[in-house]
Write a protein that holds these residues in place. Structure first.
Motif, PDB file in Angstrom:
ATOM      1  N   ALA A 325       0.834  -1.206   0.000  1.00  0.00           N
ATOM      2  CA  ALA A 325       0.000   0.000   0.000  1.00  0.00           C
ATOM      3  C   ALA A 325       0.865   1.251   0.000  1.00  0.00           C
ATOM      4  N   MET A 326       1.968   1.224   0.731  1.00  0.00           N
ATOM      5  CA  MET A 326       2.866   2.371   0.744  1.00  0.00           C
ATOM      6  C   MET A 326       3.511   2.583  -0.624  1.00  0.00           C
ATOM      7  N   LEU A 331       4.139   5.600  -5.723  1.00  0.00           N
ATOM      8  CA  LEU A 331       4.113   5.593  -7.188  1.00  0.00           C
ATOM      9  C   LEU A 331       3.149   6.643  -7.731  1.00  0.00           C
ATOM     10  N   GLU A 332       2.043   6.835  -7.052  1.00  0.00           N
ATOM     11  CA  GLU A 332       1.065   7.801  -7.544  1.00  0.00           C
ATOM     12  C   GLU A 332       1.475   9.239  -7.234  1.00  0.00           C
ATOM     13  N   ARG A 333       2.003   9.479  -6.053  1.00  0.00           N
ATOM     14  CA  ARG A 333       2.321  10.844  -5.656  1.00  0.00           C
ATOM     15  C   ARG A 333       3.677  11.305  -6.182  1.00  0.00           C
ATOM     16  N   LEU A 388       9.123   7.332   1.826  1.00  0.00           N
ATOM     17  CA  LEU A 388       7.858   8.001   1.513  1.00  0.00           C
ATOM     18  C   LEU A 388       8.063   9.227   0.632  1.00  0.00           C
ATOM     19  N   ALA A 389       9.259   9.779   0.632  1.00  0.00           N
ATOM     20  CA  ALA A 389       9.553  10.913  -0.233  1.00  0.00           C
ATOM     21  C   ALA A 389       9.951  10.479  -1.644  1.00  0.00           C
ATOM     22  N   VAL A 435      23.827   0.298 -12.193  1.00  0.00           N
ATOM     23  CA  VAL A 435      23.357   1.667 -12.348  1.00  0.00           C
ATOM     24  C   VAL A 435      22.822   2.144 -11.005  1.00  0.00           C
ATOM     25  N   GLU A 436      23.186   3.354 -10.606  1.00  0.00           N
ATOM     26  CA  GLU A 436      22.755   3.924  -9.338  1.00  0.00           C
ATOM     27  C   GLU A 436      21.791   5.076  -9.584  1.00  0.00           C
ATOM     28  N   PHE A 437      20.757   5.145  -8.751  1.00  0.00           N
ATOM     29  CA  PHE A 437      19.775   6.223  -8.826  1.00  0.00           C
ATOM     30  C   PHE A 437      19.444   6.680  -7.415  1.00  0.00           C
ATOM     31  N   GLY A 438      18.993   7.938  -7.326  1.00  0.00           N
ATOM     32  CA  GLY A 438      18.666   8.502  -6.025  1.00  0.00           C
ATOM     33  C   GLY A 438      17.192   8.514  -5.703  1.00  0.00           C
ATOM     34  N   THR A 439      16.327   8.486  -6.723  1.00  0.00           N
ATOM     35  CA  THR A 439      14.886   8.534  -6.509  1.00  0.00           C
ATOM     36  C   THR A 439      14.193   7.490  -7.366  1.00  0.00           C
TER      37      THR A 439
END
Length: 455
Positions: A325-326, A331-333, A388-389, A435-439
């Motif tokens: 659920a989280m 994904l939506e926000r 959550l961010a 591959v590295e990502f922050g978000t």
């Protein structure tokens, strides 16, 4: 305590009138009883410096089952008491009967005490699984005194008790399987094990909540606590160490239940990953850590149009419902995927249950792939915790996870930014791209919206 000076009646609180002789004003406070002095006695074994204590009697002996030896810490220690607990029908008796047979096959005397089955019933199961050996002695007993008599006559190096809740002694009050009986029987077996340098493996029942039945002191009396886990609808089994005085307490052993008994699974990653020739939308591979062992797990997701119900259905299997659920909310926000009016189904392959936070990124990638109906042609895996961010957080054991993925031939691995600084070595020699990502938004843009999504 309070007591009457006239008749000796006692009470836990002060009262004005004695409850026995009905005298007024005779109840006074009494002092706490003095502890009796214990006389010192001569020790049987003289204390010596720890550097001079011999270790010859504590040498490990392997059970010839490598997955179990892995959990125990490379074998059984003479004098150790091991508790194996699990759900009914998970295969505890089958596994220990095979352990006893292999132990006896190596020339060691083994005694198997069954309190739940007769000797003939155990013999039939041994014939079916091929667990027969001349040095394996079998008895069906429920009395502790008789069990101790068998130990004195056979003098085994390994004793198996199946199960501890079925053995009782007349020296202690309580019914068979009661906390007092379990405590007394386990304590007696532990004393004999230490005195005779005999390894003891006892089977313990579990409650309906999954906890080990009996008093909590049962786990303190033994040296090793193992839990046998498995799903009734799946043949996969795992032995997990929750306490180990002689080795690591975070190891797991993998087995598979078959018609011939318990079979070791030294490479269980293939059980939880689907083999397919073409990529399918809604799937993503991740690497979880079971103790110190990396295991591959495949996350599958399906996003369907909402029905006429007021709230869309959210169904999960093998993953935590609250974390799913989280992930849908993130994904939506944070990624702009409209999922609030869609039904989402998330499941694992092979009946695996994953609770590692590192599966967050793979769940998000699988759900996004199903929502966009897009599949990546490369052998891709994703691991990382999603906040959550919408940010990606590092997870422990990155080097082990990537080494396992590189061994199995994966092309691309997506990990959180900063993992390269904490990892010791990345598997570059295998040709896997890291591959590295922050978000999370950057990951989805790289996979599905950038020109390099298919290269």
């Amino acid at each position: 305590m309070y007591g009457c000076t006239e008749c000796g009646w006692t009470s836990t609180r002060w009262v004005g009138r004695c409850g026995e002789c009905q005298a007024w004003g005779t109840v006074v406070e009494r002092g706490a009883p003095k502890l009796r002095q214990v006389a010192a006695s001569a020790p049987v074994d003289v204390a010596v410096p720890i550097s001079q204590v011999p270790t010859d009697k504590a040498r490990r002996r392997r059970t010839s089952i490598s997955e179990l030896d892995r959990v125990l810490g490379d074998g059984l220690v003479p004098g150790a008491v091991v508790l194996l607990a699990g759900e009914p029908g998970v295969g505890k008796s089958t596994l220990l009967l095979e352990v006893a047979a292999k132990w006896a096959g190596s020339g060691e005397t083994t005694l198997y005490i069954s309190g739940e089955e007769s000797a003939s019933q155990v013999r039939l199961r041994a014939e079916r699984t091929g667990a027969l050996a001349d040095s394996l002695y079998l008895a069906s007993e429920n009395d502790l005194g008789t069990v101790l008599g068998h130990i004195e006559s056979v003098r085994p190096s390994l004793l198996v008790i199946d199960s501890i809740q079925t053995v009782s002694t007349a020296e202690t009050d309580g019914a068979q399987g009661s906390p007092s009986q379990v405590r007394e029987v386990t304590g007696a077996l532990a004393r004999v094990a230490k005195r005779e340098s005999m390894a003891v493996v006892i089977v313990g029942h579990v409650t309906k909540d999954g906890a080990i039945a009996g008093p909590r002191t049962l786990e303190h009396l033994v040296d090793v606590v193992l839990t046998f886990e498995g799903d009734r609808h799946s043949g996969f089994r795992m032995v997990r160490a929750t306490k180990n005085r002689f080795g690591p307490a975070d190891e797991v052993g993998c087995f598979e239940m078959s018609e011939a008994g318990i079979v070791e699974v030294p490479d269980p990653s293939g059980l939880f990953v689907t083999s397919r020739s073409e990529p399918v939308p809604g799937t993503c591979i991740t690497v979880t850590m079971e103790g110190r062992r990396p295991l591959l797990a495949e996350i599958q997701a399906l996003v369907a149009p909402a029905s006429n119900q007021a709230s869309p259905r959210r169904t999960t299997h093998g993953v935590d419902n609250s974390r799913i659920a989280m992930m849908l909310a993130v994904l939506e926000r944070k990624a702009g995927l409209p999922l609030s009016k869609s039904e989402v189904y998330v499941s694992t392959v092979g009946g695996a249950r994953v609770s590692d936070p590192s599966v967050d990124l793979s769940v998000a990638v699988a759900v996004a792939s199903a929502a966009l109906n897009h599949s990546d042609p490369r052998r891709l895996l994703a691991l990382g915790e999603v906040g959550l961010a919408g940010d990606l957080r590092r997870v422990p054991g990155v080097e082990r996870r990537l080494a396992e993925a590189a061994r199995l031939g994966f092309d691309v691995a997506i990990i959180p930014t900063g993992s390269r600084n904490v990892s010791v070595k990345f598997p570059r020699l295998s040709g896997m791209k890291v591959v590295e990502f922050g978000t999370l938004a950057e990951v989805l843009d790289y996979l599905y919206f950038s020109p390099s999504a298919t290269t």
